[in-house]
Design a protein around this motif. Structure first.
Motif, PDB file in Angstrom:
ATOM      1  N   THR A  89       0.966  -1.258   0.006  1.00  0.00           N
ATOM      2  CA  THR A  89       0.063   0.109  -0.154  1.00  0.00           C
ATOM      3  C   THR A  89       0.848   1.075  -0.108  1.00  0.00           C
ATOM      4  OG1 THR A  89      -0.135  -0.277   2.411  1.00  0.00           O
ATOM      5  CG2 THR A  89      -1.737  -1.083   0.939  1.00  0.00           C
ATOM      6  N   ALA A  90       2.064   1.259   0.749  1.00  0.00           N
ATOM      7  CA  ALA A  90       3.127   2.503   0.855  1.00  0.00           C
ATOM      8  C   ALA A  90       3.531   2.796  -0.573  1.00  0.00           C
ATOM      9  CB  ALA A  90       3.880   2.208   1.764  1.00  0.00           C
ATOM     10  N   HIS A  91       3.894   1.684  -1.317  1.00  0.00           N
ATOM     11  CA  HIS A  91       4.467   1.800  -2.497  1.00  0.00           C
ATOM     12  C   HIS A  91       3.200   2.354  -3.731  1.00  0.00           C
ATOM     13  CE1 HIS A  91       5.451  -0.036  -6.468  1.00  0.00           C
ATOM     14  NE2 HIS A  91       6.891   0.439  -6.471  1.00  0.00           N
ATOM     15  N   ARG A 178       4.133  11.737   2.385  1.00  0.00           N
ATOM     16  CA  ARG A 178       5.171  11.250   1.122  1.00  0.00           C
ATOM     17  C   ARG A 178       6.576  11.090   1.654  1.00  0.00           C
ATOM     18  NH1 ARG A 178       5.153  16.167  -2.439  1.00  0.00           N
ATOM     19  NH2 ARG A 178       6.980  17.026  -1.358  1.00  0.00           N
ATOM     20  N   LYS A 179       7.015  12.210   2.356  1.00  0.00           N
ATOM     21  CA  LYS A 179       8.341  11.841   3.083  1.00  0.00           C
ATOM     22  C   LYS A 179       8.536  10.539   3.561  1.00  0.00           C
ATOM     23  CE  LYS A 179       9.309  13.927   6.706  1.00  0.00           C
ATOM     24  NZ  LYS A 179       9.695  15.236   7.864  1.00  0.00           N
ATOM     25  N   GLU A 180       7.461  10.199   4.652  1.00  0.00           N
ATOM     26  CA  GLU A 180       7.567   8.892   5.451  1.00  0.00           C
ATOM     27  C   GLU A 180       7.554   7.742   4.351  1.00  0.00           C
ATOM     28  OE1 GLU A 180       8.641   8.732   8.139  1.00  0.00           O
ATOM     29  OE2 GLU A 180       8.223  10.924   8.789  1.00  0.00           O
ATOM     30  N   LEU A 181       6.793   7.834   3.410  1.00  0.00           N
ATOM     31  CA  LEU A 181       6.497   6.664   2.464  1.00  0.00           C
ATOM     32  C   LEU A 181       7.924   6.626   1.750  1.00  0.00           C
ATOM     33  CD1 LEU A 181       3.015   7.816   0.904  1.00  0.00           C
ATOM     34  CD2 LEU A 181       3.602   5.698   2.425  1.00  0.00           C
ATOM     35  N   GLN A 182       8.450   7.665   1.327  1.00  0.00           N
ATOM     36  CA  GLN A 182       9.782   7.695   0.554  1.00  0.00           C
ATOM     37  C   GLN A 182      10.841   6.915   1.710  1.00  0.00           C
ATOM     38  OE1 GLN A 182      10.351   8.448  -2.943  1.00  0.00           O
ATOM     39  NE2 GLN A 182      11.764   7.223  -2.515  1.00  0.00           N
ATOM     40  N   TYR A 183      10.675   6.986   2.735  1.00  0.00           N
ATOM     41  CA  TYR A 183      11.676   6.710   3.882  1.00  0.00           C
ATOM     42  C   TYR A 183      11.553   5.150   3.821  1.00  0.00           C
ATOM     43  CZ  TYR A 183      13.855   5.687   8.338  1.00  0.00           C
ATOM     44  OH  TYR A 183      14.683   5.361   9.082  1.00  0.00           O
ATOM     45  N   LEU A 184      10.477   4.455   3.704  1.00  0.00           N
ATOM     46  CA  LEU A 184      10.109   3.007   3.913  1.00  0.00           C
ATOM     47  C   LEU A 184      10.787   2.626   2.727  1.00  0.00           C
ATOM     48  CD1 LEU A 184       6.425   2.864   4.947  1.00  0.00           C
ATOM     49  CD2 LEU A 184       8.314   2.929   6.459  1.00  0.00           C
ATOM     50  N   ASN A 187      14.531   2.696   2.666  1.00  0.00           N
ATOM     51  CA  ASN A 187      15.519   1.799   3.574  1.00  0.00           C
ATOM     52  C   ASN A 187      14.571   0.443   3.700  1.00  0.00           C
ATOM     53  OD1 ASN A 187      16.981   3.883   5.573  1.00  0.00           O
ATOM     54  ND2 ASN A 187      15.185   4.936   4.838  1.00  0.00           N
ATOM     55  N   ASN A 188      14.054   0.136   2.697  1.00  0.00           N
ATOM     56  CA  ASN A 188      13.529  -1.292   2.527  1.00  0.00           C
ATOM     57  C   ASN A 188      12.938  -1.856   3.692  1.00  0.00           C
ATOM     58  OD1 ASN A 188      13.153  -3.534   0.567  1.00  0.00           O
ATOM     59  ND2 ASN A 188      14.764  -4.612   1.780  1.00  0.00           N
ATOM     60  N   ILE A 189      12.061  -0.849   4.236  1.00  0.00           N
ATOM     61  CA  ILE A 189      11.082  -1.359   5.385  1.00  0.00           C
ATOM     62  C   ILE A 189       9.829  -1.792   4.990  1.00  0.00           C
ATOM     63  CG2 ILE A 189      10.242  -0.369   7.764  1.00  0.00           C
ATOM     64  CD1 ILE A 189      12.355   1.703   7.650  1.00  0.00           C
ATOM     65  N   LYS A 190       9.646  -3.259   5.117  1.00  0.00           N
ATOM     66  CA  LYS A 190       8.604  -3.914   4.824  1.00  0.00           C
ATOM     67  C   LYS A 190       7.930  -4.585   6.243  1.00  0.00           C
ATOM     68  CE  LYS A 190      10.194  -4.902   0.186  1.00  0.00           C
ATOM     69  NZ  LYS A 190      10.292  -5.999  -0.708  1.00  0.00           N
ATOM     70  N   GLN A 196       4.299  -1.104   3.714  1.00  0.00           N
ATOM     71  CA  GLN A 196       2.788  -0.822   4.438  1.00  0.00           C
ATOM     72  C   GLN A 196       2.664   0.602   4.663  1.00  0.00           C
ATOM     73  OE1 GLN A 196       0.704  -3.053   4.210  1.00  0.00           O
ATOM     74  NE2 GLN A 196       1.735  -5.138   4.454  1.00  0.00           N
ATOM     75  N   LEU A 197       1.459   1.043   4.301  1.00  0.00           N
ATOM     76  CA  LEU A 197       0.777   2.319   4.606  1.00  0.00           C
ATOM     77  C   LEU A 197       1.020   2.825   6.111  1.00  0.00           C
ATOM     78  CD1 LEU A 197      -0.147   5.253   4.249  1.00  0.00           C
ATOM     79  CD2 LEU A 197      -2.560   4.200   3.958  1.00  0.00           C
ATOM     80  N   THR A 198       0.429   1.671   6.768  1.00  0.00           N
ATOM     81  CA  THR A 198       0.381   1.834   8.442  1.00  0.00           C
ATOM     82  C   THR A 198       1.873   2.053   9.003  1.00  0.00           C
ATOM     83  OG1 THR A 198       0.296  -0.569   8.456  1.00  0.00           O
ATOM     84  CG2 THR A 198      -1.857   0.643   8.601  1.00  0.00           C
TER      85      THR A 198
END
Length: 334
Positions: A89-91, A178-184, A187-190, A196-198
Motif C-alpha cells: 500500500t505504501a508503494h 510522502r516523506k515517510e513513504l519514501q523513507y520506507l 530503507n527497504n522497510i517492509k 505498508q502505509l500503516t
C-alpha cells in the motif's frame, strides 16, 4: 483537497468478472464502484476537490479515459499514475507522489461507505475504522482514553483490537506523508513482505502527529461476488427516491419491483424483476424472475430464475440456476 485512489490490484477474488475489466469499474446501481467512491468522498469534504489521482496497472486507454471523466464529474482534474509491481500500500500511494501535497484523502477502491459527517480538515489525520468480528484479515488500530490512535497493527494473528481500518484516510499534510513513504522505500522497510502505509502512519505518529478514528454509518465491501451484490442492494436502498429507470427501457407484461436500476434500452418481457436488481444498458430479460442481482450491459436472460447473482457484459444465460457468477462473453444454455 486531493483524493488518491489506489486501484492497481488484480481483483482475483472477483474473478471471472475482473478478467476483462478492473474490479473498481464493476457497476453498483448503474455506476462503477470507483465513481461511487469518488462521489461519496466529494460529498463529505467541506472544500472543493481539485485533483483525483488514480493509481492503476496496465488497464488500457479506454479505462484511463473513463477514470478522467469520473474526476471531471466532481469538478476535479484527473491524473493517472502506474504501479507496475504489487509492492504494498505504501508503494502504491507513492506512485502518485505528485498529488501528495496539502489536504489529501486516500481511499482504496474496493470499499464503499455511507456517512453523515463532514470531514474536519483541521485534524492532523483521520483513519476511518469499523468494528469487526474477526480482525485478523485487516489492519487495526488501538485507542487511548482521549480517543486518539496509539497503535497500528497490520493483520494481527492474535487479538489486538476489533477496530478495522476500512481503507479511507485523511492527512492534513500530504508532503509529510510522502516523506515517510519514501523513507520506507529507501530503507527497504517492509511488513509481511510489503511496504505498508500503516508503517508510514506509525512513523508520523511517533513524531507527534495525532491521528483520530473516523466512523462511517455503513461500510460496504466489494471484495467478492456476494459482498458486491449486497452492496448493490444497499445502494439501491440509499438512492431509491431518485429516478433509477431510464425512459428508454421497455417493459411488456412484466412486473418491476423497486428499488431497481434499469439502464438505457433495456427490454423486459413476461418477467418479474426486483427488488434490488441492477440491469445495464442494452440488456434483455425474458420469461424470467430476477431478484437481488447485478446484470451488466448487453446481456440476455431467458427462461431463468436467478437471485444473489452477477452476470457480466455480453452474456447469454438460459436456465434455472439461482445463484450465479458469470463473466463477460459467456453463453450458458439450459
Amino acid at each position: 483537497m486531493k483524493i488518491i485512489i489506489p486501484m492497481a490490484g488484480m481483483g482475483k477474488r472477483m474473478r471471472p468478472h475482473t478478467l476483462t475489466i478492473p474490479k473498481p469499474l464493476i457497476p453498483i446501481a448503474g455506476k462503477p464502484i470507483v465513481q461511487r467512491l469518488v462521489e461519496d468522498i466529494a460529498k463529505v469534504c467541506n472544500q472543493p476537490v481539485d485533483q483525483v489521482a488514480f493509481i492503476i496497472g496496465d488497464f488500457g486507454k479506454e479505462v484511463e479515459k473513463q477514470l478522467l471523466s469520473i474526476a471531471e464529474s466532481v469538478g476535479a482534474k484527473g491524473t493517472i499514475h502506474y504501479q507496475d509491481e504489487p509492492l504494498g500500500t505504501a508503494h502504491a500511494i507513492l506512485c502518485a507522489k505528485e498529488a501528495l501535497e496539502g489536504n489529501v484523502v486516500i481511499a482504496f477502491a474496493d470499499t464503499l461507505f455511507k456517512a453523515d459527517f463532514t470531514l474536519d480538515v483541521t485534524k492532523e489525520g483521520i483513519i476511518w475504522v469499523q468494528k469487526v468480528e474477526d480482525p485478523r484479515p485487516f489492519g487495526v488500530v488501538k485507542l487511548n482514553a482521549q480517543n486518539e490512535i496509539t497503535e497500528f497493527v497490520e493483520k494481527p494473528e492474535t487479538f489486538v483490537s476489533d477496530l478495522a481500518i476500512i481503507g479511507i484516510y485523511y492527512v492534513k499534510d500530504g508532503a509529510n506523508l510522502r516523506k515517510e513513504l519514501q523513507y520506507l522505500i529507501d530503507n527497504n522497510i517492509k511488513d509481511k513482505g510489503e511496504f505498508q502505509l500503516t508503517n508510514a502512519l506509525e512513523n508520523m505518529k511517533q513524531k507527534g502527529i495525532k491521528f483520530m478514528p473516523g466512523q462511517v454509518t455503513e461500510w460496504l465491501d466489494c471484495g467478492n461476488k456476494d459482498a458486491t451484490v449486497y452492496t448493490n442492494q444497499r445502494y439501491l436502498e440509499y438512492i431509491k427516491d431518485t429516478q433509477l429507470v431510464d425512459g428508454s427501457a421497455q417493459t411488456n407484461n412484466s412486473v418491476v419491483i423497486p428499488p431497481v436500476y434499469i439502464g438505457k434500452n433495456v427490454k423486459i418481457q413476461n418477467s418479474v424483476v426486483g427488488p434490488y436488481v441492477s440491469v445495464g444498458d442494452g440488456s434483455s430479460i425474458q420469461d424470467s424472475v430476477v431478484k437481488n442481482s447485478i446484470i451488466q450491459k448487453n446481456t440476455s436472460v431467458i427462461n431463468a430464475n436467478i437471485s444473489n447473482s452477477m452476470l457480466g457484459n455480453f452474456v447469454k444465460f438460459e436456465g434455472k440456476s439461482s445463484d450465479l457468477s458469470v463473466g463477460d462473453y459467456n453463453v450458458i444454455l439450459g
